[in-house]
Write a protein that holds these residues in place. Structure first.
Motif, short mmCIF file in Angstrom:
data_model
loop_
_atom_site.label_atom_id
_atom_site.label_comp_id
_atom_site.label_asym_id
_atom_site.label_seq_id
_atom_site.Cartn_x
_atom_site.Cartn_y
_atom_site.Cartn_z
N ALA A 117 0.82 -1.22 0.00
CA ALA A 117 0.00 0.00 0.00
C ALA A 117 0.85 1.27 0.00
N ASP A 118 1.88 1.28 0.84
CA ASP A 118 2.73 2.48 0.93
C ASP A 118 3.46 2.73 -0.39
N GLU A 119 4.03 1.64 -0.96
CA GLU A 119 4.75 1.79 -2.22
C GLU A 119 3.83 2.25 -3.35
N VAL A 120 2.62 1.66 -3.41
CA VAL A 120 1.66 2.05 -4.45
C VAL A 120 1.27 3.51 -4.29
N HIS A 121 1.01 3.89 -3.05
CA HIS A 121 0.65 5.29 -2.77
C HIS A 121 1.77 6.23 -3.21
N GLN A 122 3.00 5.85 -2.94
CA GLN A 122 4.14 6.69 -3.32
C GLN A 122 4.31 6.75 -4.84
N GLN A 123 4.10 5.63 -5.50
CA GLN A 123 4.26 5.60 -6.96
C GLN A 123 3.21 6.47 -7.64
N VAL A 210 -1.38 13.01 -26.34
CA VAL A 210 -0.11 12.27 -26.37
C VAL A 210 0.49 12.19 -24.97
N LYS A 211 0.46 13.30 -24.24
CA LYS A 211 0.98 13.32 -22.87
C LYS A 211 0.17 12.40 -21.96
N ILE A 212 -1.12 12.35 -22.17
CA ILE A 212 -1.97 11.47 -21.37
C ILE A 212 -1.58 10.01 -21.61
N ASP A 213 -1.39 9.63 -22.87
CA ASP A 213 -0.97 8.26 -23.18
C ASP A 213 0.36 7.94 -22.51
N GLN A 214 1.30 8.87 -22.59
CA GLN A 214 2.61 8.65 -21.98
C GLN A 214 2.50 8.49 -20.47
N ASN A 215 1.71 9.34 -19.86
CA ASN A 215 1.56 9.29 -18.40
C ASN A 215 0.90 8.00 -17.95
N MET A 216 -0.13 7.55 -18.68
CA MET A 216 -0.81 6.30 -18.33
C MET A 216 0.12 5.10 -18.47
N GLU A 217 0.97 5.12 -19.50
CA GLU A 217 1.91 4.03 -19.70
C GLU A 217 2.94 4.00 -18.57
N GLU A 218 3.39 5.18 -18.17
CA GLU A 218 4.34 5.26 -17.06
C GLU A 218 3.71 4.76 -15.77
N LEU A 219 2.45 5.13 -15.53
CA LEU A 219 1.76 4.68 -14.31
C LEU A 219 1.58 3.16 -14.33
N ARG A 220 1.26 2.63 -15.50
CA ARG A 220 1.09 1.17 -15.61
C ARG A 220 2.40 0.46 -15.28
N LYS A 221 3.51 0.94 -15.80
CA LYS A 221 4.81 0.33 -15.52
C LYS A 221 5.18 0.46 -14.04
N GLN A 222 4.84 1.61 -13.45
CA GLN A 222 5.18 1.83 -12.04
C GLN A 222 4.41 0.90 -11.11
N LEU A 223 3.17 0.57 -11.50
CA LEU A 223 2.32 -0.27 -10.64
C LEU A 223 2.40 -1.75 -10.99
N ALA A 224 2.93 -2.06 -12.17
CA ALA A 224 2.95 -3.45 -12.63
C ALA A 224 3.62 -4.42 -11.65
N PRO A 225 4.76 -4.06 -11.04
CA PRO A 225 5.41 -5.02 -10.12
C PRO A 225 4.55 -5.40 -8.92
N TYR A 226 3.59 -4.56 -8.57
CA TYR A 226 2.76 -4.84 -7.38
C TYR A 226 1.46 -5.55 -7.74
N ALA A 227 1.19 -5.70 -9.05
CA ALA A 227 -0.11 -6.26 -9.46
C ALA A 227 0.07 -7.36 -10.50
N GLN A 228 1.07 -8.20 -10.29
CA GLN A 228 1.38 -9.21 -11.29
C GLN A 228 0.24 -10.21 -11.48
N ASP A 229 -0.46 -10.53 -10.42
CA ASP A 229 -1.54 -11.51 -10.51
C ASP A 229 -2.87 -10.91 -10.98
#
Length: 367
Positions: A117-123, A210-229
């Motif tokens: 939770a803390d890591e996700v909140h920080q990301q 374009v910036k929205i797409d970039q930001n969403m992709e960055e957020l997905r990568k940032q959260l991916a390690p915590y939501a593998q399943d």
């Protein structure tokens, strides 16, 4: 909503849309508004619905293109049936059922993310800060473009008032003939400058997407390690967030264009009024035009300044809206998130995707 009503509307869409300058985005707007209008008026009669403003918008969108119907219209109508059936099922599904599906999806996500939770909140907080930094230049650019275009329009229109004063002070015969070109030139200058303004402001919305797409992709990568399943569920939520943000960008584009058009409509009467005054008798022309010309420049400048004051803050307001959307996403993934209130956004996204896909199919058939 009856299947017949949807089929009729989309049959008209298919027959005319294949040859008309009508975009999938325009049609999606009307179809979604039409659906929400029907949903909101479930207790009213179909006759009332048919007379609604949304229904009129649907008719207006296509009525100018009816002459483009050709011999393969009947075949297109047959191809419409599967699509209209699917769309009807989508529009008619129980909103509460969708709400429950989204609630369960978020609950599964929160459960999987809770150990981090803390890591996700920080990301997500980091992503919000990055988004603010990326959007800031666009708000400034929009504000600068609005000021620049307003100043240019002011500079372009100011000489007309002065030239009219000079002509009035000249003791010449044929005053009406001498002044007549100015009324037409004033209207042309208003139309040209507003058209140029729209053209310069429109690309900003594309850059924002374009910036929205970039930001969403960055957020997905940032959260991916915590939501593998639960990656699919996370991606679905991010798709919904991206849809809402892009819809905001489209709304910004529409507001900019609408505000520029409103400015044109506010300035155009000055040219029309000048034409009307030039139709008066020659004897009273100088007396009639004198006070009008004296106040013309100031009145036009006031309308331009009102436009600048109104449109200038649009960029900053839009930036705050996008940041708020990501903040809402952070709250949804928190341990004490409240009820799901934006489930209709997912339904709307599906509807728009279906309409866009349908348009793509029609283009392929045409080619």
């Amino acid at each position: 909503m009856s299947l017949k009503a949807v089929t009729l509307a989309l049959a008209l869409l298919a027959i005319t849309g294949a040859h008309a300058d009508v975009s999938a985005q325009q049609v999606a707007d009307v179809v979604w508004n039409y659906f929400t209008q029907l949903t909101g008026n479930a207790k009213k009669t179909m006759e009332q619905i048919q007379q609604s403003e949304i229904s009129k918008q649907l008719n207006t969108l296509f009525q100018d293109n009816l002459q483009n119907v050709n011999s393969y219209a009947e075949d297109l109508q047959k191809k419409l049936i599967p699509f209209t059936t699917e769309l009807h099922a989508k529009l008619s599904q129980d909103s509460e059922k969708l709400k429950e599906q989204i609630r369960q999806e978020l609950e599964d996500l929160r459960l999987k993310l809770s150990p981090y939770a803390d890591e996700v909140h920080q990301q997500i907080s980091k992503n919000i800060q990055e988004l603010r930094l990326k959007l800031s230049p666009y708000a400034e650019e929009l504000h600068g473009q609005v000021n620049q275009n307003a100043d240019l329009l002011r500079q372009q229109l100011a000489p007309y008032a002065q030239e009219l004063r000079d002509k009035l002070q000249e003791n010449v015969d044929g005053l009406q003939a001498a002044l007549a070109p100015y009324a037409e030139q004033l209207q042309q200058q208003i139309d040209k400058n507003v058209a140029d303004m729209k053209e310069k402001l429109a690309p900003l919305a594309d850059e924002l997407q374009v910036k929205i797409d970039q930001n969403m992709e960055e957020l997905r990568k940032q959260l991916a390690p915590y939501a593998q399943d639960v990656q699919d569920k996370l991606n679905h939520q991010l798709e919904g967030l991206s849809f809402q943000m892009k819809k905001g960008a489209e709304h910004l584009r529409a507001k900019l264009s609408e505000s520029a058009e409103e400015l044109r409509l506010k300035l155009s009467p000055y040219a029309k009024e000048l034409k009307e005054k030039l139709r008066t008798d020659a004897e009273g022309l100088r007396q009639s035009l004198g006070p009008y010309v004296d106040g013309l420049s100031g009145q036009m400048e006031q309308k331009i300044e009102e436009f600048r004051q109104t449109v200038g803050p649009y960029g900053e307001a839009f930036n705050k809206q996008l940041v708020q959307k990501v903040e809402e996403m952070r709250q949804k993934l928190g341990p004490y998130a409240g009820e799901v209130e934006d489930h209709l956004s997912f339904l709307e996204k599906d509807v728009r995707d279906m309409v866009a896909s349908f348009f793509s199919t029609i283009k392929q058939i045409e080619n």
